[in-house]
Design a protein around this motif. Sequence first.
Motif, mmCIF file in Angstrom:
data_model
loop_
_atom_site.group_PDB
_atom_site.id
_atom_site.type_symbol
_atom_site.label_atom_id
_atom_site.label_comp_id
_atom_site.label_asym_id
_atom_site.label_seq_id
_atom_site.Cartn_x
_atom_site.Cartn_y
_atom_site.Cartn_z
ATOM 1 N N THR A 186 22.554 -29.292 -4.844
ATOM 2 C CA THR A 186 22.275 -28.091 -4.052
ATOM 3 C C THR A 186 21.803 -26.927 -4.919
ATOM 4 O O THR A 186 21.058 -26.069 -4.460
ATOM 5 C CB THR A 186 23.513 -27.659 -3.244
ATOM 6 O OG1 THR A 186 24.625 -27.518 -4.133
ATOM 7 C CG2 THR A 186 23.838 -28.680 -2.166
ATOM 8 N N GLU A 187 22.218 -26.913 -6.176
ATOM 9 C CA GLU A 187 21.750 -25.868 -7.078
ATOM 10 C C GLU A 187 20.345 -26.163 -7.593
ATOM 11 O O GLU A 187 19.561 -25.248 -7.844
ATOM 12 C CB GLU A 187 22.716 -25.720 -8.256
ATOM 13 C CG GLU A 187 22.399 -24.530 -9.156
ATOM 14 C CD GLU A 187 23.435 -24.333 -10.241
ATOM 15 O OE1 GLU A 187 23.226 -23.455 -11.095
ATOM 16 O OE2 GLU A 187 24.453 -25.065 -10.235
ATOM 17 N N PRO A 197 15.261 -27.543 -3.883
ATOM 18 C CA PRO A 197 14.894 -26.385 -3.063
ATOM 19 C C PRO A 197 15.455 -26.499 -1.652
ATOM 20 O O PRO A 197 15.866 -27.589 -1.228
ATOM 21 C CB PRO A 197 13.361 -26.455 -3.050
ATOM 22 C CG PRO A 197 13.061 -27.918 -3.184
ATOM 23 C CD PRO A 197 14.121 -28.455 -4.105
ATOM 24 N N PRO A 198 15.467 -25.399 -0.896
ATOM 25 C CA PRO A 198 15.883 -25.468 0.505
ATOM 26 C C PRO A 198 15.020 -26.494 1.244
ATOM 27 O O PRO A 198 13.820 -26.594 0.985
ATOM 28 C CB PRO A 198 15.637 -24.049 1.024
ATOM 29 C CG PRO A 198 15.670 -23.192 -0.198
ATOM 30 C CD PRO A 198 15.104 -24.030 -1.311
ATOM 31 N N SER A 240 12.562 -28.458 3.632
ATOM 32 C CA SER A 240 11.431 -28.156 4.503
ATOM 33 C C SER A 240 11.438 -29.168 5.642
ATOM 34 O O SER A 240 12.238 -30.115 5.632
ATOM 35 C CB SER A 240 10.121 -28.267 3.715
ATOM 36 O OG SER A 240 9.818 -29.635 3.466
ATOM 37 N N SER A 253 21.677 -29.777 2.871
ATOM 38 C CA SER A 253 20.742 -28.867 3.542
ATOM 39 C C SER A 253 20.919 -27.412 3.086
ATOM 40 O O SER A 253 20.111 -26.549 3.428
ATOM 41 C CB SER A 253 20.902 -28.965 5.061
ATOM 42 O OG SER A 253 22.176 -28.491 5.472
ATOM 43 N N ARG A 254 21.960 -27.138 2.307
ATOM 44 C CA ARG A 254 22.180 -25.797 1.772
ATOM 45 C C ARG A 254 21.548 -25.611 0.387
ATOM 46 O O ARG A 254 21.822 -24.620 -0.302
ATOM 47 C CB ARG A 254 23.684 -25.522 1.674
ATOM 48 C CG ARG A 254 24.422 -25.615 3.013
ATOM 49 C CD ARG A 254 25.926 -25.553 2.799
ATOM 50 N NE ARG A 254 26.666 -25.821 4.034
ATOM 51 C CZ ARG A 254 27.934 -26.221 4.075
ATOM 52 N NH1 ARG A 254 28.611 -26.362 2.939
ATOM 53 N NH2 ARG A 254 28.537 -26.465 5.226
ATOM 54 N N SER A 255 20.728 -26.552 -0.045
ATOM 55 C CA SER A 255 20.092 -26.460 -1.366
ATOM 56 C C SER A 255 19.326 -25.151 -1.502
ATOM 57 O O SER A 255 18.777 -24.626 -0.523
ATOM 58 C CB SER A 255 19.156 -27.650 -1.566
ATOM 59 O OG SER A 255 19.878 -28.864 -1.555
ATOM 60 N N ARG A 256 19.243 -24.629 -2.735
ATOM 61 C CA ARG A 256 18.707 -23.281 -2.908
ATOM 62 C C ARG A 256 17.883 -23.108 -4.191
ATOM 63 O O ARG A 256 17.567 -21.983 -4.588
ATOM 64 C CB ARG A 256 19.865 -22.279 -2.931
ATOM 65 C CG ARG A 256 20.915 -22.590 -3.988
ATOM 66 C CD ARG A 256 22.150 -21.723 -3.843
ATOM 67 N NE ARG A 256 23.170 -22.024 -4.847
ATOM 68 C CZ ARG A 256 24.086 -22.973 -4.713
ATOM 69 N NH1 ARG A 256 24.099 -23.735 -3.626
ATOM 70 N NH2 ARG A 256 24.980 -23.184 -5.663
ATOM 71 N N GLY A 257 17.502 -24.194 -4.860
ATOM 72 C CA GLY A 257 16.795 -24.071 -6.121
ATOM 73 C C GLY A 257 15.323 -23.713 -5.964
ATOM 74 O O GLY A 257 14.729 -23.890 -4.898
#
Length: 292
Positions: free
Chosen positions: A115-116, A119-120, A122, A146-150
């Motif tokens: 998740t880190e 990417p969020p 698509s 689904s909370r990924s944010r890189g």
Amino acid sequence: MWILIFVLIPLIYVLNEMGGEETTSNNAEPLQTLFDMGQVPVQRERISGQPVWWAALPGSGVVEIGVLEPRLPTARIPIPDSKDLVTTARNDKFIVYLRSPVEQAALEVSLDFLTEWLPPPSPDTTYVLVGDLNAALTEQLVTILSRSRGPAIPFVAQPRAAITRLTSPPTGTQDQLAFVMAVELLRDRLDGYDIQLSWDHRGERSIALINSSLIPEHRQVPSQAEFERVQAAFLDQAYRTERSVQQISRYMMTMAAFGLSTDYMATQTTRTRTLDYATFSRVWRERISATQ
């Protein structure tokens, strides 16, 4: 250890070529390491708004987390210790696999990393989960993923150099199976020459790359006896239906990447057995004989 993004080309068309070391455990109960791919209960659904393919393989003791992503992660994140991470590409999309023990603590470390780094999601991000799963655990894993944010950039697979490029028919078709058999037969013909043949499976179509031009005797359509010989070799492999969790994960990722049917693995032996010489010889003429 830092992530080095490199492309590993899985030859998933040739049975039993995919694999790797199996996960071991100190548990008293031995883990099941091989499963009959004709009996794998492939599920396809949407979870948290994302397309998900998953299969429960009870007793495996591991979970293979696969993500099909149109963007390339760019964050430099240390890989957790003892985590098996592989990157590759299919159908012009980036793929990452991470294998984790099924225990909660191990999964939490794996999910924190993914998740880190990723990417969020698509609309085109697809999750492929295989292993010691059930519906509830699958939903939980996808919800967290689904909370990924890189950060990320668009993924582009750069063409590879070759003198001769043989382009496959669409993945999952009988023509594509005929083409794979044709390339294996062509490889036999090139044996003894100082010619290298390799595969590039990263794009929408697989490409056989050859570092030389083909002479007329290489391009000549094989006889029916030659076709039957290579078909028998493929069938011999297809009848050996036991595969590891890792291999089944790779098959399912291909199914997800190209939108194949959920019974694609289960029907592999039938598709190989019913391929006829007329189809094989036509594909050879179109894809090999006609190549400049």
